[in-house]
Design a protein around this motif. Sequence first.
Motif, PDB file in Angstrom:
ATOM      1  N   MET A   1      56.232 -17.529  -3.358  1.00 49.03           N
ATOM      2  CA  MET A   1      55.281 -18.050  -4.313  1.00 49.03           C
ATOM      3  C   MET A   1      54.984 -16.955  -5.333  1.00 49.03           C
ATOM      4  O   MET A   1      54.649 -15.842  -4.985  1.00 49.03           O
ATOM      5  N   THR A   2      55.112 -17.266  -6.612  1.00 50.90           N
ATOM      6  CA  THR A   2      54.836 -16.325  -7.688  1.00 50.90           C
ATOM      7  C   THR A   2      53.466 -16.638  -8.278  1.00 50.90           C
ATOM      8  O   THR A   2      53.163 -17.795  -8.551  1.00 50.90           O
ATOM      9  N   VAL A   3      52.663 -15.601  -8.464  1.00 49.06           N
ATOM     10  CA  VAL A   3      51.291 -15.789  -8.936  1.00 49.06           C
ATOM     11  C   VAL A   3      51.051 -14.937 -10.179  1.00 49.06           C
ATOM     12  O   VAL A   3      51.396 -13.763 -10.215  1.00 49.06           O
ATOM     13  N   ASN A   4      50.443 -15.533 -11.177  1.00 44.80           N
ATOM     14  CA  ASN A   4      50.050 -14.826 -12.381  1.00 44.80           C
ATOM     15  C   ASN A   4      48.706 -14.138 -12.117  1.00 44.80           C
ATOM     16  O   ASN A   4      47.774 -14.781 -11.628  1.00 44.80           O
ATOM     17  N   PRO A   5      48.577 -12.839 -12.433  1.00 46.75           N
ATOM     18  CA  PRO A   5      47.313 -12.131 -12.181  1.00 46.75           C
ATOM     19  C   PRO A   5      46.097 -12.800 -12.817  1.00 46.75           C
ATOM     20  O   PRO A   5      45.027 -12.844 -12.210  1.00 46.75           O
ATOM     21  N   GLN A   6      46.235 -13.347 -14.020  1.00 46.32           N
ATOM     22  CA  GLN A   6      45.094 -13.995 -14.668  1.00 46.32           C
ATOM     23  C   GLN A   6      44.672 -15.239 -13.897  1.00 46.32           C
ATOM     24  O   GLN A   6      43.484 -15.520 -13.747  1.00 46.32           O
ATOM     25  N   ASP A   7      45.644 -15.985 -13.371  1.00 49.66           N
ATOM     26  CA  ASP A   7      45.311 -17.160 -12.565  1.00 49.66           C
ATOM     27  C   ASP A   7      44.543 -16.764 -11.307  1.00 49.66           C
ATOM     28  O   ASP A   7      43.584 -17.430 -10.920  1.00 49.66           O
ATOM     29  N   MET A   8      44.982 -15.688 -10.659  1.00 52.87           N
ATOM     30  CA  MET A   8      44.290 -15.226  -9.454  1.00 52.87           C
ATOM     31  C   MET A   8      42.868 -14.774  -9.789  1.00 52.87           C
ATOM     32  O   MET A   8      41.929 -15.075  -9.061  1.00 52.87           O
ATOM     33  N   LEU A   9      42.716 -14.049 -10.889  1.00 48.10           N
ATOM     34  CA  LEU A   9      41.383 -13.610 -11.306  1.00 48.10           C
ATOM     35  C   LEU A   9      40.487 -14.825 -11.535  1.00 48.10           C
ATOM     36  O   LEU A   9      39.338 -14.849 -11.087  1.00 48.10           O
ATOM     37  N   ASN A  10      41.009 -15.857 -12.182  1.00 52.71           N
ATOM     38  CA  ASN A  10      40.224 -17.071 -12.422  1.00 52.71           C
ATOM     39  C   ASN A  10      39.788 -17.713 -11.112  1.00 52.71           C
ATOM     40  O   ASN A  10      38.653 -18.187 -10.987  1.00 52.71           O
ATOM     41  N   ARG A  11      40.665 -17.726 -10.110  1.00 56.63           N
ATOM     42  CA  ARG A  11      40.314 -18.298  -8.809  1.00 56.63           C
ATOM     43  C   ARG A  11      39.185 -17.512  -8.147  1.00 56.63           C
ATOM     44  O   ARG A  11      38.266 -18.087  -7.556  1.00 56.63           O
ATOM     45  N   TYR A  12      39.256 -16.191  -8.222  1.00 56.49           N
ATOM     46  CA  TYR A  12      38.197 -15.368  -7.631  1.00 56.49           C
ATOM     47  C   TYR A  12      36.872 -15.576  -8.365  1.00 56.49           C
ATOM     48  O   TYR A  12      35.814 -15.613  -7.743  1.00 56.49           O
ATOM     49  N   LEU A  13      36.915 -15.702  -9.680  1.00 53.14           N
ATOM     50  CA  LEU A  13      35.684 -15.950 -10.437  1.00 53.14           C
ATOM     51  C   LEU A  13      35.064 -17.287 -10.041  1.00 53.14           C
ATOM     52  O   LEU A  13      33.847 -17.385  -9.883  1.00 53.14           O
ATOM     53  N   GLU A  14      35.887 -18.311  -9.858  1.00 53.51           N
ATOM     54  CA  GLU A  14      35.386 -19.618  -9.433  1.00 53.51           C
ATOM     55  C   GLU A  14      34.762 -19.538  -8.043  1.00 53.51           C
ATOM     56  O   GLU A  14      33.687 -20.102  -7.797  1.00 53.51           O
ATOM     57  N   ALA A  15      35.426 -18.832  -7.132  1.00 51.07           N
ATOM     58  CA  ALA A  15      34.900 -18.691  -5.771  1.00 51.07           C
ATOM     59  C   ALA A  15      33.565 -17.950  -5.784  1.00 51.07           C
ATOM     60  O   ALA A  15      32.626 -18.326  -5.080  1.00 51.07           O
ATOM     61  N   GLU A  16      33.480 -16.908  -6.602  1.00 51.08           N
ATOM     62  CA  GLU A  16      32.236 -16.139  -6.703  1.00 51.08           C
ATOM     63  C   GLU A  16      31.103 -17.031  -7.219  1.00 51.08           C
ATOM     64  O   GLU A  16      29.990 -16.996  -6.691  1.00 51.08           O
ATOM     65  N   GLU A  17      31.385 -17.853  -8.216  1.00 54.31           N
ATOM     66  CA  GLU A  17      30.376 -18.754  -8.756  1.00 54.31           C
ATOM     67  C   GLU A  17      29.895 -19.743  -7.693  1.00 54.31           C
ATOM     68  O   GLU A  17      28.695 -20.022  -7.600  1.00 54.31           O
ATOM     69  N   GLU A  18      30.812 -20.261  -6.887  1.00 57.92           N
ATOM     70  CA  GLU A  18      30.437 -21.218  -5.851  1.00 57.92           C
ATOM     71  C   GLU A  18      29.515 -20.584  -4.818  1.00 57.92           C
ATOM     72  O   GLU A  18      28.523 -21.190  -4.404  1.00 57.92           O
ATOM     73  N   VAL A  19      29.822 -19.374  -4.406  1.00 55.77           N
ATOM     74  CA  VAL A  19      28.976 -18.695  -3.420  1.00 55.77           C
ATOM     75  C   VAL A  19      27.611 -18.388  -4.027  1.00 55.77           C
ATOM     76  O   VAL A  19      26.575 -18.601  -3.399  1.00 55.77           O
TER      77      VAL A  19
END
Length: 67
Positions: A1-19
């Motif tokens: 699986m190939t992941v773009n760093p910006q996409d991963m950063l966006n996922r972490y930001l979303e998770a942080e907002e949810e918590v």
Amino acid sequence: MTVNPQDMLNRYLEAEEEVLAGREVRMNGKSLTLADLSDIREGRREWERRVERQKAGGGGPAFVRFV
């Protein structure tokens, strides 16, 4: 699986907002947080560094492969 760093950063930001919004379960006077905010923030900081390295044109490949 190939992941773009910006996409991963966006996922972490979303998770942080949810918590931060209080994603928590309460039962019988006890609470369970469904994610660890400190772990999410640590991951976010790592991906912020990767995005910055990518923007600067250094630090290796633009994508990360998870095996």
